[in-house]
Motif scaffolding. Structure first.
Motif, mmCIF file in Angstrom:
data_model
loop_
_atom_site.group_PDB
_atom_site.id
_atom_site.type_symbol
_atom_site.label_atom_id
_atom_site.label_comp_id
_atom_site.label_asym_id
_atom_site.label_seq_id
_atom_site.Cartn_x
_atom_site.Cartn_y
_atom_site.Cartn_z
ATOM 1 N N GLY A 299 0.794 -1.225 0.000
ATOM 2 C CA GLY A 299 0.000 0.000 0.000
ATOM 3 C C GLY A 299 0.824 1.271 0.000
ATOM 4 N N TYR A 300 2.147 1.140 0.007
ATOM 5 C CA TYR A 300 3.033 2.303 0.020
ATOM 6 C C TYR A 300 4.001 2.215 -1.147
ATOM 7 N N LEU A 301 4.502 3.376 -1.542
ATOM 8 C CA LEU A 301 5.580 3.420 -2.529
ATOM 9 C C LEU A 301 6.932 3.365 -1.831
ATOM 10 N N SER A 302 6.999 3.983 -0.649
ATOM 11 C CA SER A 302 8.204 3.894 0.175
ATOM 12 C C SER A 302 7.815 3.369 1.553
ATOM 13 N N MET A 303 7.754 2.058 1.684
ATOM 14 C CA MET A 303 7.493 1.464 2.995
ATOM 15 C C MET A 303 8.618 1.813 3.969
ATOM 16 N N ARG A 304 9.837 1.898 3.453
ATOM 17 C CA ARG A 304 10.959 2.287 4.316
ATOM 18 C C ARG A 304 10.693 3.626 4.990
ATOM 19 N N SER A 305 10.229 4.598 4.228
ATOM 20 C CA SER A 305 9.944 5.916 4.795
ATOM 21 C C SER A 305 8.781 5.850 5.778
ATOM 22 N N GLN A 306 7.755 5.097 5.441
ATOM 23 C CA GLN A 306 6.601 4.958 6.335
ATOM 24 C C GLN A 306 7.024 4.369 7.684
ATOM 25 N N ILE A 307 7.915 3.421 7.656
ATOM 26 C CA ILE A 307 8.351 2.761 8.891
ATOM 27 C C ILE A 307 8.950 3.758 9.877
ATOM 28 N N TRP A 308 9.651 4.755 9.364
ATOM 29 C CA TRP A 308 10.258 5.735 10.267
ATOM 30 C C TRP A 308 9.226 6.590 11.003
ATOM 31 N N THR A 309 7.973 6.614 10.523
ATOM 32 C CA THR A 309 6.962 7.419 11.208
ATOM 33 C C THR A 309 6.499 6.791 12.514
ATOM 34 N N ASP A 310 6.787 5.493 12.714
ATOM 35 C CA ASP A 310 6.418 4.851 13.980
ATOM 36 C C ASP A 310 7.561 3.956 14.469
ATOM 37 N N THR A 311 8.753 4.530 14.460
ATOM 38 C CA THR A 311 9.936 3.831 14.979
ATOM 39 C C THR A 311 10.259 4.322 16.384
ATOM 40 N N ASP A 312 10.414 5.623 16.542
ATOM 41 C CA ASP A 312 10.747 6.215 17.848
ATOM 42 C C ASP A 312 10.657 7.716 17.693
ATOM 43 N N LYS A 313 9.529 8.282 18.094
ATOM 44 C CA LYS A 313 9.275 9.696 17.826
ATOM 45 C C LYS A 313 10.264 10.617 18.550
ATOM 46 N N ASP A 314 10.952 10.112 19.583
ATOM 47 C CA ASP A 314 11.929 10.940 20.294
ATOM 48 C C ASP A 314 13.144 11.264 19.437
ATOM 49 N N ARG A 315 13.412 10.460 18.405
ATOM 50 C CA ARG A 315 14.674 10.624 17.679
ATOM 51 C C ARG A 315 14.496 10.662 16.169
#
Length: 526
Positions: A299-315
């Motif tokens: 459902g994404y063109l960049s799943m890699r980029s999407q993953i960073w949106t819920d990895t660790d919002k502090d960093r």
């Protein structure tokens, strides 16, 4: 520690020799964009370095310029891999020391260089399974022996290679990363990429191993990915599920390509940081190349980029404070001081300090090493555990692009060099994005992973802005005078058609691949 003075918004540093416990002189050298102590048997004298036009003293590759210290029996160095405890300071770091460390990256324009880093997935050609650590160790040993690389060990395990100013390292799931040397032109950068891929393939093909240029593991689940024997990754693996739902996917199933670029002063850093952040979603769209998860479209063109949106919002994220009038080296230090730590390195071991901050460390309040104070090694290592879309160390890292085939590995640095190393193009970008709001930048960051260049923006699409941006990048490269604009051809096709690499893969998946992702391993094989 460093003698830092501040005039206006700019930091300046005086530098002299630092004395080590051995009685030898210790200075800084730069190898692989990483600093290591260089021992000199004879005394070397350094004159004070003047500060002018917001410029600061710099560390140039293999030049011996250190932070001045009047303290006897102390040495402050910055090194990665981490150095031994013998290099711990006898007096506390100050915040000004941390600011001075970042400011020491300033370089005059003729010293600006291009550093490219790229990751790729190794897999068994017959089974499409990822390489096990034992195969990776065999590969590293083979490259070392055949092409004269120095081995990097953690305990009795080989975990990387070094040669001159290049290094090869392993990401948590065995992703194979080249950290390139600081180079002057994009021709040199692309030659370095080609040489690296030739060497890796020469050994890997004999082992039945191939390498895939894509942003996210297209076929296998987390349980199928081997874990590399590196102490810091064990700490991160335990911590990630506490702070986000996708951190383990980031660690084990993503690959990126990034470029590291220099700045001449604090003011220059600020301008490049802002331009880089504003345009990072465009880079994400142009290089989007991760549309599959566990054998199906995700459902994404960049799943890699999407993953960073819920990895660790502090960093992670778009760092809106970078656009504040008060932003500079000091404000980035304040941000980094409050990002939770992962570890400290002592006695050749990584010690879990998750959840505590570097500010706690500065106050001697880490329960994992009670009463102990940090050194600049610790600061350097902490900075590498912060993951915003653009990251500041002693250079700026553009971090928004998916891994891809080799032509795109040359195109990404070309894109950013054309925009940020040319004054006309840089100012044009700043003018273009000056009225973009924090909400708009955040919207682009969040929607581009799914929509790519077709993301709506104001009265049009991001695609239309990308057309203008690409022209500025091309013009900037042409003004550099190195005949480098051809490296943008791969991106120019994306901008011309509005079709991202991920959308081409999806078309193949739904067409001649018969809804199988297996052919991607051949399509994007290095």
């Amino acid at each position: 520690m460093a003698l830092v003075s501040k005039a206006g918004s700019s930091y300046c540093i005086r530098s002299d020799i630092t004395r080590g416990r051995t009685g030898q002189n210790v200075a800084f050298g730069v190898v692989n964009n990483v600093e290591a102590p260089i021992m000199k048997e004879k005394s070397i004298k350094f004159s004070s370095l003047s500060c002018k036009n917001a410029r600061v003293a710099q560390f140039f590759p293999l030049e011996t310029v250190g932070f001045r210290s009047k303290r006897r029996n102390s040495v402050i160095v910055a090194a990665s891999p981490p150095t031994e405890d013998a290099l711990i300071a006898t007096e506390p770091l100050t915040k000004q020391d941390l600011v001075g460390y970042l400011a020491s990256g300033c370089k005059s324009k003729e010293k600006w260089r291009i550093g490219t880093e790229h990751e790729k997935f190794g897999f068994e050609i017959k089974t499409l399974r990822p390489m096990k650590y034992e195969q990776i160790a065999e590969l590293l040993n083979g490259i070392s022996e055949r092409f004269d690389w120095e081995k990097v060990m953690e305990g009795d395990k080989i975990i990387g290679l070094k040669q001159g100013k290049q290094s090869i390292s392993l990401e948590p799931g065995g992703q194979f990363e080249l950290s390139g040397a600081p180079l002057e032109t994009l021709h040199q950068t692309c030659a370095e990429v080609n040489s690296h891929l030739y060497q890796v393939k020469a050994v890997a093909e004999e082992m039945g191993i191939g390498f895939l240029g894509i942003g996210f593991q297209p076929k296998l689940g987390l349980k199928d990915i081997p874990v590399m024997p590196k102490g810091r990754y064990e700490i991160m693996r335990n911590y990630m599920p506490k702070v986000g739902s996708l951190g383990l996917d980031m660690m084990f199933r993503t690959c990126t390509v990034q470029v590291n670029l220099d700045f001449s002063s604090e003011a220059d850093m600020i301008r490049k940081f802002r331009a880089g952040l504003a345009l990072q979603p465009i880079a994400t769209a142009l290089f989007a190349n991760s549309p599959f998860t566990e054998g199906k479209p995700n459902g994404y063109l960049s799943m890699r980029s999407q993953i960073w949106t819920d990895t660790d919002k502090d960093r992670t994220g778009m760092l809106p404070f970078v656009f504040d009038d008060s932003f500079g080296f000091e404000q980035y230090v304040d941000y980094a001081l409050d990002v939770p730590m992962y570890f400290v390195y002592r006695k050749k071991k990584y010690i879990d300090c998750t959840g505590m901050t570097f500010r706690d460390f500065m106050a001697g309040k880490l329960p994992c090493i009670p009463g102990e104070l940090p050194n600049l090694n610790d600061w350097e290592n902490h900075l590498t555990t912060i993951f915003p879309e653009v990251r500041l160390k002693r250079y700026l890292e553009m971090r928004g692009a998916d891994g891809g085939p080799w032509r795109r590995l040359c195109a990404l640095p070309a894109f950013w060099v054309g925009l940020l190393y040319d004054e006309v193009s840089l100012q044009s970008i700043l003018d273009m994005t000056a009225d973009w709001t924090s909400e708009e930048r955040e919207m682009l960051r969040n929607k581009v992973p799914k929509n790519g260049l077709k993301t709506p923006f104001r009265d049009g699409l991001l695609w239309h802005i990308a057309e203008d941006v690409l022209k500025l990048a091309k013009d900037g490269l042409e003004r550099r005078g190195f005949k480098e604009s051809g490296f943008l051809n791969e991106v120019a096709e994306v901008v011309r058609t509005g079709v991202t690499p991920a959308e081409k893969l999806l078309e193949l998946y739904h067409g001649k691949w018969g809804q199988s992702v297996d052919p991607v391993f051949e399509e994007l094989l290095y």
